[in-house]
Design a protein around this motif. Sequence first.
Motif, PDB file in Angstrom:
ATOM      1  N   TYR A 177      -2.294  -6.040  -5.382  1.00 16.83           N
ATOM      2  CA  TYR A 177      -3.109  -7.222  -5.688  1.00 16.83           C
ATOM      3  C   TYR A 177      -2.288  -8.237  -6.481  1.00 16.83           C
ATOM      4  CZ  TYR A 177      -2.999  -4.810 -10.398  1.00 16.83           C
ATOM      5  OH  TYR A 177      -2.825  -3.983 -11.350  1.00 16.83           O
ATOM      6  N   ASN A 229      -1.378 -11.148   2.124  1.00  7.70           N
ATOM      7  CA  ASN A 229      -2.859 -10.608   2.784  1.00  7.70           C
ATOM      8  C   ASN A 229      -2.885 -10.122   3.895  1.00  7.70           C
ATOM      9  OD1 ASN A 229      -3.576 -13.064   0.243  1.00  7.70           O
ATOM     10  ND2 ASN A 229      -4.741 -11.231   0.314  1.00  7.70           N
ATOM     11  N   LYS A 254     -16.496  -3.674  -8.040  1.00  4.22           N
ATOM     12  CA  LYS A 254     -16.826  -4.515  -6.988  1.00  4.22           C
ATOM     13  C   LYS A 254     -16.799  -4.054  -5.512  1.00  4.22           C
ATOM     14  CE  LYS A 254     -16.340  -8.951  -7.450  1.00  4.22           C
ATOM     15  NZ  LYS A 254     -15.870 -10.252  -7.692  1.00  4.22           N
ATOM     16  N   VAL A 255     -16.226  -2.755  -5.434  1.00  2.00           N
ATOM     17  CA  VAL A 255     -16.365  -2.235  -4.139  1.00  2.00           C
ATOM     18  C   VAL A 255     -16.914  -0.640  -4.319  1.00  2.00           C
ATOM     19  CG1 VAL A 255     -15.040  -1.666  -2.090  1.00  2.00           C
ATOM     20  CG2 VAL A 255     -14.429  -3.665  -3.575  1.00  2.00           C
ATOM     21  N   HIS A 312     -11.411  -3.337 -11.349  1.00  2.00           N
ATOM     22  CA  HIS A 312     -12.182  -4.358 -10.613  1.00  2.00           C
ATOM     23  C   HIS A 312     -12.720  -3.620  -9.398  1.00  2.00           C
ATOM     24  CE1 HIS A 312     -11.491  -8.129 -12.643  1.00  2.00           C
ATOM     25  NE2 HIS A 312     -12.836  -8.451 -12.073  1.00  2.00           N
ATOM     26  N   GLU A 344      -8.670  -1.010   0.094  1.00  3.98           N
ATOM     27  CA  GLU A 344      -7.319  -1.541   0.378  1.00  3.98           C
ATOM     28  C   GLU A 344      -7.677  -3.020   0.248  1.00  3.98           C
ATOM     29  OE1 GLU A 344      -5.124   0.186   3.372  1.00  3.98           O
ATOM     30  OE2 GLU A 344      -4.465   1.896   2.196  1.00  3.98           O
ATOM     31  N   ALA A 345      -8.457  -3.547   1.298  1.00  5.49           N
ATOM     32  CA  ALA A 345      -8.937  -4.878   1.321  1.00  5.49           C
ATOM     33  C   ALA A 345      -9.126  -5.626  -0.033  1.00  5.49           C
ATOM     34  CB  ALA A 345      -9.993  -5.142   2.195  1.00  5.49           C
ATOM     35  N   ALA A 346      -9.835  -5.077  -0.776  1.00 10.71           N
ATOM     36  CA  ALA A 346      -9.991  -5.313  -2.174  1.00 10.71           C
ATOM     37  C   ALA A 346      -8.869  -5.470  -2.847  1.00 10.71           C
ATOM     38  CB  ALA A 346     -11.312  -4.747  -2.794  1.00 10.71           C
ATOM     39  N   GLN A 347      -7.901  -4.804  -3.040  1.00 13.27           N
ATOM     40  CA  GLN A 347      -6.947  -4.583  -3.533  1.00 13.27           C
ATOM     41  C   GLN A 347      -5.889  -5.779  -3.081  1.00 13.27           C
ATOM     42  OE1 GLN A 347      -5.227  -0.738  -3.028  1.00 13.27           O
ATOM     43  NE2 GLN A 347      -6.182   0.090  -4.830  1.00 13.27           N
ATOM     44  N   ASP A 348      -5.914  -6.078  -1.842  1.00  9.18           N
ATOM     45  CA  ASP A 348      -5.119  -7.030  -0.843  1.00  9.18           C
ATOM     46  C   ASP A 348      -5.686  -8.447  -1.574  1.00  9.18           C
ATOM     47  OD1 ASP A 348      -3.423  -7.089   1.062  1.00  9.18           O
ATOM     48  OD2 ASP A 348      -4.747  -8.413   1.966  1.00  9.18           O
ATOM     49  N   LEU A 349      -6.686  -8.471  -1.979  1.00 10.82           N
ATOM     50  CA  LEU A 349      -7.348  -9.915  -2.190  1.00 10.82           C
ATOM     51  C   LEU A 349      -7.237 -10.106  -3.670  1.00 10.82           C
ATOM     52  CD1 LEU A 349     -10.414  -9.715  -0.135  1.00 10.82           C
ATOM     53  CD2 LEU A 349      -8.689 -11.495   0.276  1.00 10.82           C
ATOM     54  N   GLY A 350      -6.508  -9.138  -4.413  1.00  5.91           N
ATOM     55  CA  GLY A 350      -6.527  -9.484  -5.945  1.00  5.91           C
ATOM     56  C   GLY A 350      -7.161  -8.338  -6.743  1.00  5.91           C
ATOM     57  N   CYS A 351      -7.620  -7.395  -6.417  1.00  2.00           N
ATOM     58  CA  CYS A 351      -8.426  -6.582  -7.226  1.00  2.00           C
ATOM     59  C   CYS A 351      -7.628  -5.756  -7.788  1.00  2.00           C
ATOM     60  CB  CYS A 351      -9.570  -5.840  -6.314  1.00  2.00           C
ATOM     61  SG  CYS A 351     -11.071  -6.197  -6.623  1.00  2.00           S
ATOM     62  N   GLY A 352      -7.880  -5.529  -8.990  1.00  2.00           N
ATOM     63  CA  GLY A 352      -7.107  -4.251  -9.647  1.00  2.00           C
ATOM     64  C   GLY A 352      -7.911  -3.112  -9.706  1.00  2.00           C
ATOM     65  N   PHE A 402       0.761  -1.199  -0.129  1.00  2.00           N
ATOM     66  CA  PHE A 402      -0.011   0.146   0.085  1.00  2.00           C
ATOM     67  C   PHE A 402       0.823   1.435  -0.041  1.00  2.00           C
ATOM     68  CE2 PHE A 402      -2.985  -3.020   2.499  1.00  2.00           C
ATOM     69  CZ  PHE A 402      -3.726  -3.244   1.267  1.00  2.00           C
ATOM     70  N   LEU A 416     -11.669  -0.818   2.933  1.00  2.00           N
ATOM     71  CA  LEU A 416     -12.547  -1.741   2.206  1.00  2.00           C
ATOM     72  C   LEU A 416     -11.778  -1.641   0.868  1.00  2.00           C
ATOM     73  CD1 LEU A 416     -16.215  -0.879   3.155  1.00  2.00           C
ATOM     74  CD2 LEU A 416     -14.685  -3.003   3.659  1.00  2.00           C
ATOM     75  N   TYR A 446     -21.862  -5.195   2.063  1.00  2.00           N
ATOM     76  CA  TYR A 446     -23.051  -5.379   0.969  1.00  2.00           C
ATOM     77  C   TYR A 446     -22.959  -7.138   0.809  1.00  2.00           C
ATOM     78  CZ  TYR A 446     -19.013  -4.171  -1.764  1.00  2.00           C
ATOM     79  OH  TYR A 446     -17.805  -4.129  -2.124  1.00  2.00           O
ATOM     80  N   PHE A 479      -7.153  -6.607   8.444  1.00  2.00           N
ATOM     81  CA  PHE A 479      -7.357  -5.039   8.930  1.00  2.00           C
ATOM     82  C   PHE A 479      -7.661  -5.140  10.463  1.00  2.00           C
ATOM     83  CE2 PHE A 479      -7.120  -5.136   4.403  1.00  2.00           C
ATOM     84  CZ  PHE A 479      -6.556  -4.061   4.084  1.00  2.00           C
TER      85      PHE A 479
END
Lengths: 377, 275
Positions: free
Chosen positions: A77, A82, B187-188, B183, B172-180, A56, B170, A93, A85
Amino acid sequence: MKNNPVIIDLQNISVSFGEQKILNNISLQIHDGEFVTLLGPSGCGKTTTLRIIAGFLNPDEGNVIFEGKNINGVPPYKRQVNTIFQRYALFPYLNVYENIAFGLRLKKMKEKDIQAKVKEMLELVNLKGFGSRNIDSLSGGQQQRVAIARALAVDPRVVLLDEPLGALDLKLRKDMQVELKNIQQKLGITFIYVTHDQEEALSMSDTIVVMNNGEIQHIGTPTDIYNEPKNAFVADFIGESNILDGIMREDFNVEFEGMRFKCVDKGFSQNEPVDVVVRPEDVDIVPENEGMLKGEVTSVTFKGVHYEIIVDINGFKWMIQTTEKSEVGDRIGISVKPDEIHIMKKSEYSGLYGDYSSFSEEFDILSDPTVSEEDSE
Amino acid sequence: MKNSSVIQKLINAPYILWSVLFVIAPLIMVIYYAFTDRTGAFTLDNVKSIGDYLSTFILSVGYGAVATLICLIIAYPFAYFLAHTGASFQRMSVMLVMLPMWMSFLIRTYSWMTILGDSGVINSFLGRFGIEPLSMLNTPGAVILGMVYNFLPYMILPIYTVMAKMDGSLIEAAQDLGCGKLHCVKKVILPLSVPGIVSGITMVFVPSVSTFYITQKLGGGQINLIGDVIEGQFQTANNYNLGAALSLLLMVMILICLGVLGYFTDSEDEGGVLI
């Protein structure tokens, strides 16, 4: 653990935000399968270090090496790392199942495999049957488990945990500590854990990295860190310590409080000024005439397992933890065994910590509103 | 306890009085007029003749939908961009977005007449280069422009509010899980901004469908939407009963639209960002 190959190698990392230096030349090697804890007070740079490993944040200087490859500038990504947090960061959602499946769907896994993986993860974190629940309907502890499951589902090589238990109450926190440690051992993956709670660090870690002011103060096993702290900051931050000014007269012989003591440390130059650490639980109370040092009890606090006694010895206030009760005003002697005296080189932190004067009556008066009210009248 | 409940009632009193006087009473009057004739006798004729205006209704919904869609397309990226800039720039921009709302809606619409008119600002500018005047006023485009211009802030603000409040971890979490990057939006950011989008759509669609002023001034009476018809019934035809019936239908239609939109937001969610 140390025999495993190095998985993450931080080389001379520095980061500044504007004028402020957040990390100053940090170097750290983390081995595969290791449970490493970054420990320090808030603002010490531990979370920044974590964010650099996660991707990050990019360091101003230095390299992040992952399994021998420089991953500076590689986006989060694309890293096999991983994060769990602090505030869980679950997608509100999506239900529990979809949260855990989030990373798997991005990997374009087959629906059947996703189902199996999510089921496996729910079992791992003890949330069997919670798949269709809404995130809002879960307690903090349950949300934490979902966050763990979501991060572990994508089979990371390294899991980063940013004060994951900070928002939980004490009892739940203790349970989760054990559970996290079990999960880590079961899966055999590397955990890098950030906390300011020294007890948490001591009980969970293979290796603790003590940080302060953007610098690493000490890297070692929990016993190393506790028994052989590198400087006054580490000695004070981990547990309680009496830290005294001393002079190393020769190998195995140190002078403090005007007395010479046998010790087990060597390798200092002759007459080198040093910091002397004595842990409160290592001090024995003896009758005054038998004591190596003598003083007067100024405060006694009952702590359940032991009494915490403050003794004034030549103006320096010692903390002693003992199961035997003393009374305020008692004159007592103390005795310390050679292997319970730990010698540290002088550092920038010398003289800042390790005197329990703040436990004295002055402090009581300051912190007790009823007393100060009477005083002011 | 008793005291506080009396105080509570006193505090609520003006609001209740207001609602009864200006919301409930007119509503009852509308219903009354809709189901009576000029003599005051009960009749269903008004409701039956609504069928004659079906095409107008469809046209209104069409105009409203187009205006809302254009607002959404403009507002969404703008709100996203706004929420991700510096604090002082954000404050300044939000001010600028709201600034037109301090001016009368009528004046703002009127000013477009002088811009778009045959001898308006644009055409006189083009005239200098010998270009024939374009007829922009009194076209469907002008009406849509008026709607978009007037109601755009109501789309930007709720979306901006959700974007600004969005939890960065949120993403960052998505990026962390593989989101470009792309995406992540899909998705977020998009699912998280649904409450703002719904608020925005509601606040643009409802006034767009029912407007009559914009169509009169910028459409020059060529484009008749349901708002114009209702206004005409009350002002010129003096047929309160038919006007009331049409109003009632408009209200029911809007309520249905709101209901459909509400389906997309959880009842407990922060659905009401600005409404």
